[in-house]
Design a protein around this motif. Sequence first.
Motif, PDB file in Angstrom:
ATOM      1  N   LYS A   1      36.809  37.457  33.522  1.00 40.19           N
ATOM      2  CA  LYS A   1      36.046  36.266  33.902  1.00 40.19           C
ATOM      3  C   LYS A   1      35.396  36.455  35.271  1.00 40.19           C
ATOM      4  N   ARG A   2      35.800  37.503  36.025  1.00 36.73           N
ATOM      5  CA  ARG A   2      35.223  37.773  37.336  1.00 36.73           C
ATOM      6  C   ARG A   2      34.107  38.811  37.218  1.00 36.73           C
ATOM      7  N   SER A   3      33.060  38.611  37.987  1.00 37.31           N
ATOM      8  CA  SER A   3      31.994  39.608  38.074  1.00 37.31           C
ATOM      9  C   SER A   3      32.410  40.707  39.041  1.00 37.31           C
TER      10      SER A   3
ATOM     11  N   ALA B   1      33.466  48.631  37.899  1.00 33.31           N
ATOM     12  CA  ALA B   1      33.061  48.521  36.500  1.00 33.31           C
ATOM     13  C   ALA B   1      33.588  47.194  35.973  1.00 33.31           C
ATOM     14  N   PRO B   2      32.711  46.215  35.770  1.00 29.01           N
ATOM     15  CA  PRO B   2      33.174  44.912  35.279  1.00 29.01           C
ATOM     16  C   PRO B   2      33.855  45.036  33.922  1.00 29.01           C
ATOM     17  N   GLY B   3      34.719  44.082  33.622  1.00 28.11           N
ATOM     18  CA  GLY B   3      35.416  44.083  32.347  1.00 28.11           C
ATOM     19  C   GLY B   3      34.584  43.473  31.243  1.00 28.11           C
ATOM     20  N   ALA B   4      35.247  43.167  30.129  1.00 29.39           N
ATOM     21  CA  ALA B   4      34.572  42.581  28.974  1.00 29.39           C
ATOM     22  C   ALA B   4      35.375  41.388  28.478  1.00 29.39           C
ATOM     23  N   ARG B   5      34.716  40.284  28.236  1.00 28.27           N
ATOM     24  CA  ARG B   5      35.382  39.133  27.654  1.00 28.27           C
ATOM     25  C   ARG B   5      35.814  39.483  26.232  1.00 28.27           C
ATOM     26  N   PRO B   6      36.801  38.788  25.688  1.00 30.66           N
ATOM     27  CA  PRO B   6      37.350  39.172  24.387  1.00 30.66           C
ATOM     28  C   PRO B   6      36.334  39.229  23.249  1.00 30.66           C
TER      29      PRO B   6
ATOM     30  N   GLU C   1      43.687  33.315  32.239  1.00 30.24           N
ATOM     31  CA  GLU C   1      43.333  33.157  30.829  1.00 30.24           C
ATOM     32  C   GLU C   1      41.823  33.240  30.662  1.00 30.24           C
ATOM     33  N   VAL C   2      41.399  34.041  29.697  1.00 31.19           N
ATOM     34  CA  VAL C   2      39.979  34.190  29.378  1.00 31.19           C
ATOM     35  C   VAL C   2      39.819  34.086  27.865  1.00 31.19           C
ATOM     36  N   ASP C   3      39.181  33.015  27.423  1.00 31.17           N
ATOM     37  CA  ASP C   3      38.918  32.819  25.989  1.00 31.17           C
ATOM     38  C   ASP C   3      40.183  32.963  25.152  1.00 31.17           C
ATOM     39  N   GLY C   4      41.280  32.403  25.656  1.00 33.31           N
ATOM     40  CA  GLY C   4      42.513  32.377  24.880  1.00 33.31           C
ATOM     41  C   GLY C   4      43.445  33.554  25.093  1.00 33.31           C
TER      42      GLY C   4
END
Length: 358
Positions: free
Chosen positions: A254-256, A279-284, A215-218
Motif C-alpha cells: 500500500k506504500r509507494s 522496488a515497489p511491491g504489488a497489491r494482491p 492489511e492490504v485488500d484483505g
Amino acid sequence: MPTLDLTVSALELTRAICDIPSVSDDETTLADAIHAAISAYAHLHVERDGDTIIARTRLGRAQRVAIAGHIDTVPINANLPTRDMEIDGEAYLWGRGTVDMKAGVAVQLKLAAELVAPRVDLTWIWYDHEEVDSDRNALTRLVETRPDLFQADFAILGEPSNGHVEGGCNGTLRAVVRTRGVRAHSARSWIGENAIHKAAPILARLAEYRTRDLEVDGLVYREGLNAVGIRGGIAGNVIPDLCEVEVNYRFAPKRSGEEAAAHVRDVFAGFDVEIVDVAPGARPGLDAPLAQEFLAAVGAEPRPKYGWTDVARFSQLGVPAVNYGPGDPHLAHHDEERVPVAQIEDVERGLRAWLTAP
C-alpha cells in the motif's frame, strides 16, 4: 548440449533442469536446452531474447494469461547434483534450484508442451538474471523492448509458495546510512573522531524498530527494517573517518517507493541517508475475475507474499498477478534447499485443472 524431455514427469523434469547449473550469468546452457525442447511443439510460437525463452499460444481466446519463471539460481555450494531424500516419511528432491525456482519452471514447461487447447491464450516466459540486481533482470529489459509480452489479463509467477497462492508482494528498499569522523593514529585517538563509534545510534534505532503489520485488500503484510551490512575502517592503527550501514526496508504494497524512502529518512533523521535501490511491491489483485476463478480451481486460501517478486512488474503495468509454485520460501537460497515431491504434483494438478476447465 544437454537435452530435456518434456514428456517425463514434472519431478524428473525438475531433476533434469536442476542438474544443469545455471547460476546468474551462466544461464545459456539451460536456456539452450529449454529453447530446443519447447521449439518442438507446433502449437507454440517460440521466441528467444538473450537467455529468455518465450512461448505463446495463438488460439484467439478472449483472455490471455502470462505464466513466468526465472531459470537462474544463486551460487552452488556443494548441493548439486540433486538427490532424493525422505524426512518424516515425506519425499523430497534436494539440491540447488529445487525451490527457487526450477520445480516451478519444470511444471510450466510440462504444461506448455501438453496443453494444446487451454481455456485462455497463454504467454509462457522463462527468463534470466532474476537473482541479481534488478537492472540486469531480463524482465526489466523486456518491459522496455517487448511490452507486447506483458499484455495479459492475469499473470502467475512460479515463485515458491508452498503450493499456496500468494497475492502481490512486499516492496523492497536499500539505503546506506553514513557517519563521518576525522582520521587519526589510534595511539592518539583523542585527536580524531571515530566514525564507527558514531554509528552506534543507527544500530540502536534498528534494534528498537518494531515490525509493522498492514492489511492490504484483505491480506496482512509484515514490514521490517534491518541492517544487512556495515563497512568502515582503514587500517589496524587508524581511527576511521567513514562508516556506512546498509539497511533493507521491506514495506507493504500500500506504500509507494517515495513513501518508503520518506519513512527510512524519518527513522534515521539526523544522519546522511542515501537511497540506493527501491522496488515497489504489488497489491494482491485477487479481486480480478480471473484471479477468483484461479483461486476456486486450485482450492487455495490466498496468503501475502513477504518477499519481493516479479509480480510487481506485472502489477505496475495494470496486470493482476500472484505467486504460485512448489517449495518453501524459507529454503530458497539455503544450502539444504529441497522441495516436497507432493507439492510439485499438487501445483501441476492445480494449474492443469484451471487451464483446462470448460
